[in-house]
Structure formats: C-alpha cells, structure tokens
Design a protein around this motif. Sequence first.
Motif, short mmCIF file in Angstrom:
data_model
loop_
_atom_site.label_atom_id
_atom_site.label_comp_id
_atom_site.label_asym_id
_atom_site.label_seq_id
_atom_site.Cartn_x
_atom_site.Cartn_y
_atom_site.Cartn_z
N GLN A 211 26.94 37.19 27.72
CA GLN A 211 28.09 37.52 28.64
C GLN A 211 28.19 38.93 29.15
O GLN A 211 27.11 39.52 29.08
CB GLN A 211 29.41 37.74 27.58
CG GLN A 211 29.86 36.58 26.79
CD GLN A 211 30.88 36.44 25.83
OE1 GLN A 211 31.00 35.60 24.85
NE2 GLN A 211 31.40 37.89 25.65
N GLN A 212 28.84 39.37 30.19
CA GLN A 212 28.95 40.45 30.65
C GLN A 212 30.07 41.50 30.29
O GLN A 212 30.95 41.15 30.37
CB GLN A 212 28.93 40.28 32.16
CG GLN A 212 27.52 39.50 32.70
CD GLN A 212 27.57 39.36 34.27
OE1 GLN A 212 28.64 39.66 34.82
NE2 GLN A 212 26.33 39.14 34.67
N LEU A 213 29.56 42.83 30.14
CA LEU A 213 30.89 43.89 29.93
C LEU A 213 30.89 44.33 31.26
O LEU A 213 30.24 44.69 32.30
CB LEU A 213 30.17 44.86 29.12
CG LEU A 213 31.16 46.24 29.04
CD1 LEU A 213 32.43 45.59 28.26
CD2 LEU A 213 30.42 47.35 28.27
N ARG A 214 32.30 44.61 31.77
CA ARG A 214 32.66 44.95 33.07
C ARG A 214 32.81 46.45 32.95
O ARG A 214 33.76 46.88 32.37
CB ARG A 214 33.96 44.00 33.76
CG ARG A 214 34.26 44.56 34.83
CD ARG A 214 35.85 43.85 35.39
NE ARG A 214 36.16 44.03 36.56
CZ ARG A 214 36.82 45.23 36.85
NH1 ARG A 214 37.20 46.05 36.29
NH2 ARG A 214 37.10 45.39 38.42
N VAL A 215 31.96 47.23 33.76
CA VAL A 215 31.82 48.67 33.51
C VAL A 215 32.33 48.95 34.91
O VAL A 215 31.67 48.91 35.95
CB VAL A 215 30.46 49.14 33.27
CG1 VAL A 215 30.54 50.58 33.27
CG2 VAL A 215 30.07 48.52 31.87
N ASP A 216 33.47 49.79 34.83
CA ASP A 216 34.17 50.42 36.13
C ASP A 216 34.39 51.86 36.00
O ASP A 216 35.23 52.40 36.74
CB ASP A 216 35.29 49.82 36.60
CG ASP A 216 36.58 49.91 35.46
OD1 ASP A 216 36.22 50.56 34.58
OD2 ASP A 216 37.50 49.35 35.76
N ARG A 217 33.56 52.46 35.25
CA ARG A 217 33.57 53.95 34.73
C ARG A 217 32.97 54.78 35.91
O ARG A 217 33.16 55.95 36.07
CB ARG A 217 32.72 54.18 33.63
CG ARG A 217 32.33 55.81 33.24
CD ARG A 217 33.69 56.41 32.83
NE ARG A 217 33.59 57.84 32.59
CZ ARG A 217 32.85 58.84 33.23
NH1 ARG A 217 32.54 58.59 34.44
NH2 ARG A 217 32.76 59.97 32.77
N PHE A 218 31.90 54.29 36.71
CA PHE A 218 30.89 54.93 37.72
C PHE A 218 31.35 54.49 39.03
O PHE A 218 31.12 53.39 39.36
CB PHE A 218 29.34 54.67 37.09
CG PHE A 218 29.51 55.08 35.57
CD1 PHE A 218 29.33 56.53 35.24
CD2 PHE A 218 28.80 54.08 34.76
CE1 PHE A 218 29.20 56.63 33.78
CE2 PHE A 218 28.76 54.32 33.41
CZ PHE A 218 29.08 55.55 32.98
N VAL A 219 31.21 55.62 39.87
CA VAL A 219 31.29 55.31 41.35
C VAL A 219 30.28 55.14 42.10
O VAL A 219 29.88 54.43 43.02
CB VAL A 219 32.50 56.42 41.98
CG1 VAL A 219 32.42 56.03 43.49
CG2 VAL A 219 33.61 56.30 41.46
#
Length: 281
Positions: A211-219
């Motif tokens: 599965q994949q963890l969706r990481v939106d912490r970094f630009v």
Amino acid sequence: MSTFTSTTHPVTATEEDRALKAKHAAMWASGSYPTVVDEVVHTLGGILVEAVDVQPGQRVLDVAAGTGTSAIPSARRGADVVATDLTPELLAVGRAAAEAEGIELAWQTADAEALPFADADFDVVMSSIGVMFAPHHQLAADELVRVTRPGGTIGVLSWTPNGFIGQLFATMKPYAPPAPAGASPAPLWGSVEHVRTLFGDRVDDFVAHQQQLRVDRFVTGAEFRDFFKANYGPTIAVYRFLADDAEKVAALDADMAALGDRFLAGGVMPWEYLIVTATRR
C-alpha cells in the motif's frame, strides 16, 4: 525453513551486540522521531491494527512500538496491550499520550531480538515500521513467532526497498559507515519473499500486500531533507558521521533533495509499505 530454540530468555548478549543495541537506542532518541510520527507516519499504526483485527480481551504485543501508534489503538479496542521498544525515550512519549487519553497499557523497554516474554504468551504480535530496524532479521522474526500462541496472529508493516524510505536508505548508504557484521538492511522486511523466508513453515495464512502512505507534508525535496536532518535518527546519524567532511555533506544534501523531488508530484509523495499478516502454527 527456519528454526528456533524455544526459551523464555533468548539471548543475543555479546559485548558487540550490547554496544550495537545501545547505539541504535541512542540513534532513535536523537532528533525528534515523535515529530516524524505526528506530522507524517502516525496513521500507519492504526492501519496495522485494522489488518490484524485486534479484539477486546486479546493479549497484544507491539514490538519496536516507538510512541505506540499501534499499541494505543489496540488498547482503545479493549485489548490487554504491552508496548516494547529499545528506546525508552520513545516509550515515554507514548505513555504520556496514553495517560492523557485515559488509556491503560504496559510500556516496557526491550530488545526485539530478545523479548522478555514466555513462549506463546500473546494472541497478537505486531510491529509497525519498527522490528524492521532490528539488525538481525532472523533473530527478530524468531522472537515474533516464539511469543505468539499457536493460532495467534502476527502482523508486520514495513517500508519497501523500492519505495521512498527504502530509497532514502539507499541514498544514504554510500555516505554511511559500514553496517555491522551480520546486520541486514532494514527495508528487506518490505520484501515479500524475505519475510516469507524469515517465518518459514511456522506460520499459515501468510498474506502480504503493498500500500502507499500519501505524504503531503513537504513542498520541495529540500524541505523534506531539512526535516529529516533535524528529526529522523538514521539521517542524523549519517550526517554526524560526515560532520568533518563538508564536501560529502554538500553531496548528501544534494542527493537527499533530489530524492525528495523525484518522488514529489503535485505536493504529494507516495511512501510504499508492505503489510504481512500470518497465523502461528
């Protein structure tokens, strides 16, 4: 096929091993791994709890529990939970969070390769991005199996070799000191065949899926790099090793930022992981 000796007091206690474990414990206490948990990976523990389907009244062990991202959700479900980790500083963070929520569970400093529990002591034994970092994979797998009762459930969630964190370790490897003799790369726990071999014929109902963890912490990749340089123990350790070599520090800085940029798309990084569940024979 892998085998192990049944004992309530397994030992991996040489002076070299004790020094290695002390080094690992200090590494995970450096920086602020709880910040990484809170801001990036905290959901993984609950995902593993769902996968093993913890039930009220079950005796549950969370191995290499860190701040308890699997242990606390298990306790919320009414299980009798023990959370162990090599790094007491991480357990202290989890204990405080559980107490603030009014949740009761046990917290115990312990080595994943030499768990201080009797054979067949738990209904569920699990680890979320934890046991993968124990250096001797077969010893750690043997312990997971040993303390699980026949018919009980084992669940492990690990970063994959080709996913983002696996590639992070591949990026850092040329800059890091040589691995200790006998140690295996952590992301191998994200390989289905590796884990199947570790457990051997001691388990049934072996199920694995990515599965994949969706990481939106970094630009940007540079933002990711700086966050991990400040907070993530393994990254901090590599930079400390390079402290007197400005040229190598600059090269690793560039490689870390490039890795982040390579995985970023539209402000989101997919971090791949593997969940394995099995039943102890």
